[in-house]
Design a protein around this motif. Structure first.
Motif, PDB file in Angstrom:
ATOM      1  N   VAL A 147      61.856  42.917  58.907  1.00  0.00           N
ATOM      2  CA  VAL A 147      62.045  41.640  58.219  1.00  0.00           C
ATOM      3  C   VAL A 147      63.253  41.738  57.287  1.00  0.00           C
ATOM      4  CG1 VAL A 147      61.031  40.077  56.504  1.00  0.00           C
ATOM      5  CG2 VAL A 147      59.668  40.888  58.433  1.00  0.00           C
ATOM      6  N   VAL A 148      63.299  42.802  56.493  1.00  0.00           N
ATOM      7  CA  VAL A 148      64.399  42.984  55.547  1.00  0.00           C
ATOM      8  C   VAL A 148      65.705  43.167  56.296  1.00  0.00           C
ATOM      9  CG1 VAL A 148      65.334  44.550  53.787  1.00  0.00           C
ATOM     10  CG2 VAL A 148      62.940  43.854  53.705  1.00  0.00           C
ATOM     11  N   ALA A 149      65.668  43.985  57.319  1.00  0.00           N
ATOM     12  CA  ALA A 149      66.896  44.249  58.078  1.00  0.00           C
ATOM     13  C   ALA A 149      67.397  42.978  58.744  1.00  0.00           C
ATOM     14  CB  ALA A 149      66.641  45.344  59.112  1.00  0.00           C
ATOM     15  N   GLN A 150      66.513  42.222  59.324  1.00  0.00           N
ATOM     16  CA  GLN A 150      66.945  40.999  59.989  1.00  0.00           C
ATOM     17  C   GLN A 150      67.481  39.999  58.965  1.00  0.00           C
ATOM     18  OE1 GLN A 150      63.800  39.513  62.451  1.00  0.00           O
ATOM     19  NE2 GLN A 150      64.123  41.076  64.044  1.00  0.00           N
ATOM     20  N   ALA A 151      66.754  39.923  57.850  1.00  0.00           N
ATOM     21  CA  ALA A 151      67.235  38.985  56.816  1.00  0.00           C
ATOM     22  C   ALA A 151      68.600  39.424  56.307  1.00  0.00           C
ATOM     23  CB  ALA A 151      66.232  38.908  55.678  1.00  0.00           C
ATOM     24  N   SER A 152      68.736  40.698  56.064  1.00  0.00           N
ATOM     25  CA  SER A 152      70.040  41.210  55.598  1.00  0.00           C
ATOM     26  C   SER A 152      71.098  41.019  56.669  1.00  0.00           C
ATOM     27  CB  SER A 152      69.948  42.679  55.256  1.00  0.00           C
ATOM     28  OG  SER A 152      69.051  42.882  54.220  1.00  0.00           O
ATOM     29  N   PHE A 153      70.735  41.289  57.914  1.00  0.00           N
ATOM     30  CA  PHE A 153      71.700  41.151  59.000  1.00  0.00           C
ATOM     31  C   PHE A 153      72.142  39.701  59.133  1.00  0.00           C
ATOM     32  CE2 PHE A 153      72.484  40.275  63.516  1.00  0.00           C
ATOM     33  CZ  PHE A 153      73.628  41.034  63.694  1.00  0.00           C
ATOM     34  N   PHE A 154      71.192  38.810  59.125  1.00  0.00           N
ATOM     35  CA  PHE A 154      71.549  37.405  59.284  1.00  0.00           C
ATOM     36  C   PHE A 154      72.330  36.902  58.079  1.00  0.00           C
ATOM     37  CE2 PHE A 154      67.932  37.245  62.396  1.00  0.00           C
ATOM     38  CZ  PHE A 154      68.736  37.019  63.497  1.00  0.00           C
ATOM     39  N   GLU A 155      72.000  37.391  56.899  1.00  0.00           N
ATOM     40  CA  GLU A 155      72.768  37.006  55.710  1.00  0.00           C
ATOM     41  C   GLU A 155      74.205  37.542  55.813  1.00  0.00           C
ATOM     42  OE1 GLU A 155      72.604  38.063  51.044  1.00  0.00           O
ATOM     43  OE2 GLU A 155      70.684  37.625  52.013  1.00  0.00           O
ATOM     44  N   TRP A 156      74.333  38.774  56.218  1.00  0.00           N
ATOM     45  CA  TRP A 156      75.659  39.388  56.398  1.00  0.00           C
ATOM     46  C   TRP A 156      76.425  38.642  57.480  1.00  0.00           C
ATOM     47  CZ3 TRP A 156      77.572  41.932  60.747  1.00  0.00           C
ATOM     48  CH2 TRP A 156      78.797  42.580  60.567  1.00  0.00           C
ATOM     49  N   LEU A 157      75.729  38.369  58.555  1.00  0.00           N
ATOM     50  CA  LEU A 157      76.377  37.650  59.658  1.00  0.00           C
ATOM     51  C   LEU A 157      76.810  36.255  59.217  1.00  0.00           C
ATOM     52  CD1 LEU A 157      77.183  37.861  62.636  1.00  0.00           C
ATOM     53  CD2 LEU A 157      74.931  36.961  63.203  1.00  0.00           C
ATOM     54  N   GLY A 158      75.924  35.633  58.444  1.00  0.00           N
ATOM     55  CA  GLY A 158      76.271  34.300  57.925  1.00  0.00           C
ATOM     56  C   GLY A 158      77.478  34.373  57.011  1.00  0.00           C
ATOM     57  N   ASP A 159      77.519  35.400  56.169  1.00  0.00           N
ATOM     58  CA  ASP A 159      78.679  35.566  55.288  1.00  0.00           C
ATOM     59  C   ASP A 159      79.934  35.807  56.118  1.00  0.00           C
ATOM     60  OD1 ASP A 159      77.196  35.206  53.034  1.00  0.00           O
ATOM     61  OD2 ASP A 159      76.949  37.359  52.606  1.00  0.00           O
ATOM     62  N   ARG A 160      79.861  36.553  57.121  1.00  0.00           N
ATOM     63  CA  ARG A 160      80.997  36.817  57.982  1.00  0.00           C
ATOM     64  C   ARG A 160      81.479  35.546  58.666  1.00  0.00           C
ATOM     65  NH1 ARG A 160      84.218  40.799  57.444  1.00  0.00           N
ATOM     66  NH2 ARG A 160      83.234  42.790  57.444  1.00  0.00           N
ATOM     67  N   ILE A 161      80.508  34.848  59.107  1.00  0.00           N
ATOM     68  CA  ILE A 161      80.897  33.608  59.790  1.00  0.00           C
ATOM     69  C   ILE A 161      81.547  32.655  58.788  1.00  0.00           C
ATOM     70  CG2 ILE A 161      79.987  31.551  60.940  1.00  0.00           C
ATOM     71  CD1 ILE A 161      77.978  33.406  62.319  1.00  0.00           C
ATOM     72  N   ASP A 162      80.988  32.630  57.583  1.00  0.00           N
ATOM     73  CA  ASP A 162      81.564  31.765  56.551  1.00  0.00           C
ATOM     74  C   ASP A 162      82.972  32.206  56.204  1.00  0.00           C
ATOM     75  OD1 ASP A 162      79.370  30.163  56.379  1.00  0.00           O
ATOM     76  OD2 ASP A 162      78.465  31.210  54.666  1.00  0.00           O
ATOM     77  N   ASN A 163      83.227  33.459  56.145  1.00  0.00           N
ATOM     78  CA  ASN A 163      84.557  33.977  55.836  1.00  0.00           C
ATOM     79  C   ASN A 163      85.531  33.720  56.975  1.00  0.00           C
ATOM     80  OD1 ASN A 163      83.802  34.873  53.340  1.00  0.00           O
ATOM     81  ND2 ASN A 163      83.376  36.963  54.046  1.00  0.00           N
ATOM     82  N   LEU A 164      85.049  33.618  58.157  1.00  0.00           N
ATOM     83  CA  LEU A 164      85.926  33.424  59.298  1.00  0.00           C
ATOM     84  C   LEU A 164      86.364  31.953  59.449  1.00  0.00           C
ATOM     85  CD1 LEU A 164      84.274  35.674  62.019  1.00  0.00           C
ATOM     86  CD2 LEU A 164      86.343  36.128  60.765  1.00  0.00           C
ATOM     87  N   THR A 165      85.590  31.067  59.031  1.00  0.00           N
ATOM     88  CA  THR A 165      85.929  29.655  59.192  1.00  0.00           C
ATOM     89  C   THR A 165      86.521  29.098  57.907  1.00  0.00           C
ATOM     90  OG1 THR A 165      83.710  28.981  58.584  1.00  0.00           O
ATOM     91  CG2 THR A 165      84.179  29.220  60.918  1.00  0.00           C
ATOM     92  N   ASP A 166      87.392  28.142  58.069  1.00  0.00           N
ATOM     93  CA  ASP A 166      88.014  27.488  56.906  1.00  0.00           C
ATOM     94  C   ASP A 166      87.156  26.313  56.511  1.00  0.00           C
ATOM     95  OD1 ASP A 166      89.582  26.349  55.026  1.00  0.00           O
ATOM     96  OD2 ASP A 166      91.332  26.197  56.315  1.00  0.00           O
ATOM     97  N   ASP A 167      86.959  26.218  55.235  1.00  0.00           N
ATOM     98  CA  ASP A 167      86.130  25.137  54.772  1.00  0.00           C
ATOM     99  C   ASP A 167      86.895  23.792  54.816  1.00  0.00           C
ATOM    100  OD1 ASP A 167      83.977  26.733  54.334  1.00  0.00           O
ATOM    101  OD2 ASP A 167      84.446  27.148  52.248  1.00  0.00           O
TER     102      ASP A 167
END
Length: 184
Positions: A147-167
């Motif tokens: 649960v923690v790993a998935q939550a952390s992974f998805f949060e990290w992935l979400g942050d990565r995706i956010d950093n990759l796209t321009d707002d």
């Protein structure tokens, strides 16, 4: 006179002549006669009678002795039988006492001794319980980790995706950087 009352066979005074003896066969007088016995014959006869009397007394004493010995033997046999019976009773009671004592000791020892299968099965059950608890703890830890790993992974992935796209433009960051370098 009846036969049962008749005197036994032998030489008796002749009823016809008192000077001679006549043979009585037990049933009737016979023709056999003889002179009366002399003094020597009478003494011999008396000694013979005394000998027969002594012999009869000895035989009677012997038979009485034998009878008394047989009676004593019967009494001794009865005494022996009583002694044997007493010994048998004592032996039976001793065997019963020993069997009772043995049974009591066996029961007390049986209560003190745990069977080996119980000892080993108790160990096995204890180890199985420890393994079950360990498995449950590991399962819970794995679930928490997932649960923690998935939550952390998805949060990290979400942050990565956010950093990759321009707002602002909505274009991916890598495309915008390429455009910026191409336009300069």
């Amino acid at each position: 006179m009846r036969r049962a009352e008749a005197p036994p066979a032998g030489w008796y005074p002749d009823p016809e002549s008192r000077t001679a003896l006549r043979w009585w066969d037990g049933l009737d007088w016979t023709d056999a006669r003889r002179a009366p016995p002399s003094e020597a014959e009478l003494l011999s006869y008396e000694s013979h009678l005394a000998f027969e009397d002594a012999h009869r007394q000895a035989a009677t004493a012997t038979s009485e002795s034998v009878s008394s010995m047989q009676q004593r033997a019967r009494e001794r046999s009865a005494d022996s039988q009583r002694v044997i019976e007493n010994v048998r009773e004592a032996a039976r009671s001793e065997v019963d006492r020993a069997a009772d004592l043995f049974s009591r000791q066996a029961r007390s020892m049986q209560a003190e001794i745990t069977p080996l299968i119980t000892q080993y099965s108790n160990r096995l059950i204890r180890w199985l319980r420890i393994l079950a608890v360990l498995a449950v703890v590991l399962l819970i830890a794995w679930v928490v980790f997932q649960v923690v790993a998935q939550a952390s992974f998805f949060e990290w992935l979400g942050d990565r995706i956010d950093n990759l796209t321009d707002d602002e433009g909505g274009a991916p960051l890598g495309v915008r950087a390429a455009l910026l370098t191409a336009g300069s």
